[in-house]
Design an enzyme around this catalytic site. Structure first.
Site, PDB file in Angstrom:
ATOM      1  CG  ASP A  90     139.276  19.473  52.023  1.00 59.44           C
ATOM      2  OD1 ASP A  90     138.301  19.731  52.752  1.00 59.44           O
ATOM      3  OD2 ASP A  90     139.167  19.189  50.822  1.00 59.44           O
ATOM      4  CB  SER A  91     140.981  24.379  54.717  1.00 56.18           C
ATOM      5  OG  SER A  91     141.345  24.714  53.387  1.00 56.18           O
ATOM      6  N   GLY A  93     139.325  25.142  51.002  1.00 52.26           N
ATOM      7  CA  GLY A  93     139.970  26.121  50.132  1.00 52.26           C
ATOM      8  C   GLY A  93     140.059  25.673  48.692  1.00 52.26           C
ATOM      9  CG  PHE A  94     141.529  22.054  45.676  1.00 52.94           C
ATOM     10  CD1 PHE A  94     142.537  22.548  44.860  1.00 52.94           C
ATOM     11  CD2 PHE A  94     140.677  21.095  45.166  1.00 52.94           C
ATOM     12  CE1 PHE A  94     142.690  22.079  43.560  1.00 52.94           C
ATOM     13  CE2 PHE A  94     140.823  20.624  43.862  1.00 52.94           C
ATOM     14  CZ  PHE A  94     141.835  21.118  43.071  1.00 52.94           C
ATOM     15  CG  ASP A 262     144.066  13.441  49.758  1.00 50.96           C
ATOM     16  OD1 ASP A 262     143.027  13.678  49.116  1.00 50.96           O
ATOM     17  OD2 ASP A 262     144.973  14.289  49.899  1.00 50.96           O
ATOM     18  CB  CYS A 300     145.339  -8.167  43.869  1.00 47.21           C
ATOM     19  SG  CYS A 300     144.496  -7.019  44.976  1.00 47.21           S
ATOM     20  CB  CYS A 302     141.397  -6.826  47.017  1.00 47.93           C
ATOM     21  SG  CYS A 302     140.885  -7.008  45.286  1.00 47.93           S
ATOM     22  CB  CYS A 305     141.965  -9.972  43.057  1.00 50.79           C
ATOM     23  SG  CYS A 305     142.149  -8.467  42.067  1.00 50.79           S
ATOM     24  CG  HIS A 331     141.793  -4.328  42.032  1.00 51.83           C
ATOM     25  ND1 HIS A 331     142.769  -5.209  42.455  1.00 51.83           N
ATOM     26  CD2 HIS A 331     142.328  -3.632  40.990  1.00 51.83           C
ATOM     27  CE1 HIS A 331     143.831  -5.051  41.693  1.00 51.83           C
ATOM     28  NE2 HIS A 331     143.597  -4.104  40.797  1.00 51.83           N
TER      29      HIS A 331
END
Length: 373
Positions: A90-91, A93-94, A262, A300, A302, A305, A331
């Protein structure tokens, strides 16, 4: 070096392939967040096992520590953190704008204080791009101003500034192996969002991000904003909805033509003992799990699990063992990546729009904790 090809469509939802120097992104895609060049509690090997394809890192945090020039000298983010696949930054900024008490905005840029040691720093569009070029992610963001979504007067000022900063970001960019995305702003005002979408689209960046959502507006306002914005964006560019990531938000975003998401939510929830599950979000600390021999989610695939019981994970939490956060993070991230895999199959079959209500119903309890948590 960058191309986007739509492979199937189901009304506004679409699947595609975004080609980057570090491999193809099959969209729609959910990106785990590795704020400080690491997805918290996980190794790159964990991320490969859960079939993550894109990881996001944070310009503001890496500029302050360890420093973008150090990352550059260590071979760039991919080499530094040993992640071979596509990356996005990201930049900054946030983060800068979220520290409202310690920053000063003007038309040229933002002066802010470090949250680490209180030292003063300044970001401009040119500075943000220079930092992101040092970091070396495949996808980088124009510097923008995120405003209170409900303050229309200020949203207009921030939007105009974001547009000027987008033009400056494009001029400042020198690396051909990075795709710069412009960012649509405008709060939750339909007219401002439409104006911003048309302006950012006119800059012809390789992709377009939608910022300033999931920052305090209602879900309905977010959906209404996406309904205004996405039809005005070019079909042949990937669309990235920034910082949005509950299961329902992913489903609703894809329905409205979003390709990239994201969010820190899956790993943040994991560190607070919350796990995504078909019956709703589970608080794994709950005493009802003390002798529960089931995995978090029997459907699941993963590692967590397939290997561990709810009872074991609850024990780890009670014993304050760090492994608890790792196992729940594996998970939670895999749950969202599996959801995206399922959505892509449904879009390719042409059934996603008709199946979306069923998916939303299945995931609706995961926005908040289930009754047993």
């Amino acid at each position: 070096m960058f191309s986007f090809q739509i492979t199937s469509k189901n009304n506004r939802a679409r699947t595609g392939i975004f080609t980057t120097p570090h491999g193809d992104l099959i969209t729609p895609v959910f990106a785990p967040v590795g704020t400080q060049a690491t997805v918290k509690t996980l190794t790159p090997e964990h991320l490969k096992e859960i079939q993550a394809s894109l990881v996001l890192s944070n310009t503001y945090h890496l500029y302050l520590r360890p420093g973008d020039e150090l990352v550059r000298d260590m071979g760039g983010l991919h080499k530094f953190m040993q992640w071979p696949n596509p990356m996005l930054t990201d930049s900054g900024g946030f983060q800068v704008f979220s520290f409202s008490n310690t920053r000063k905005i003007d038309d040229d840029g933002v002066t802010f204080k470090s949250h680490i040691d209180g030292s003063t720093h300044r970001f401009t569009p040119e500075k943000s791009i220079a930092i992101q070029e040092n970091l070396g992610a495949d996808i980088i963001m124009a510097f923008d101003e995120c405003s209170d979504p409900n303050d229309i007067a200020y949203s207009k000022i921030a939007m105009d500034r974001t547009h000027r900063w987008a033009e400056r970001s494009i001029k400042a960019k020198t690396r051909p192996d990075q795709a710069l995305f412009g960012i649509v702003q405008g709060g939750v005002n339909a007219d401002l969002r439409a104006e911003s979408a048309q302006f950012i689209a006119s800059l012809d960046t390789p992709g377009i991000a939608i910022g300033g959502l999931s920052v305090g507006e209602t879900k309905q306002e977010m959906h209404d904003t996406l309904d205004v914005v996405t039809p005005l964006l070019p079909e042949n560019k990937p669309r990235y909805l920034m910082g949005v990531g509950t299961p329902e938000d992913l489903i609703n975003g894809v329905l409205r033509g979003i390709d990239i998401f994201d969010c820190v939510l899956p790993t943040r929830l994991a560190r607070h003992h919350s796990a995504f599950a078909p019956e709703g979000r589970l608080n794994m600390m709950n005493a009802t799990f003390a002798r529960d021999e089931r995995p978090i989610d029997e459907t699941c695939d993963c590692y967590t699990c397939k290997t561990f019981t709810r009872a074991y994970i609850r024990h780890l939490i009670a014993a304050k063992e760090l492994l608890a956060g790792t196992l729940i993070s594996i998970h939670n991230l895999r749950a969202l990546i599996r959801l995206m895999e399922k959505i892509r199959i449904y879009i390719a079959e042409g059934s996603f729009e008709s199946r979306a209500p069923e998916l939303l119903n299945q995931w609706s309890n995961n926005a908040k904790r289930a009754g047993n948590g």
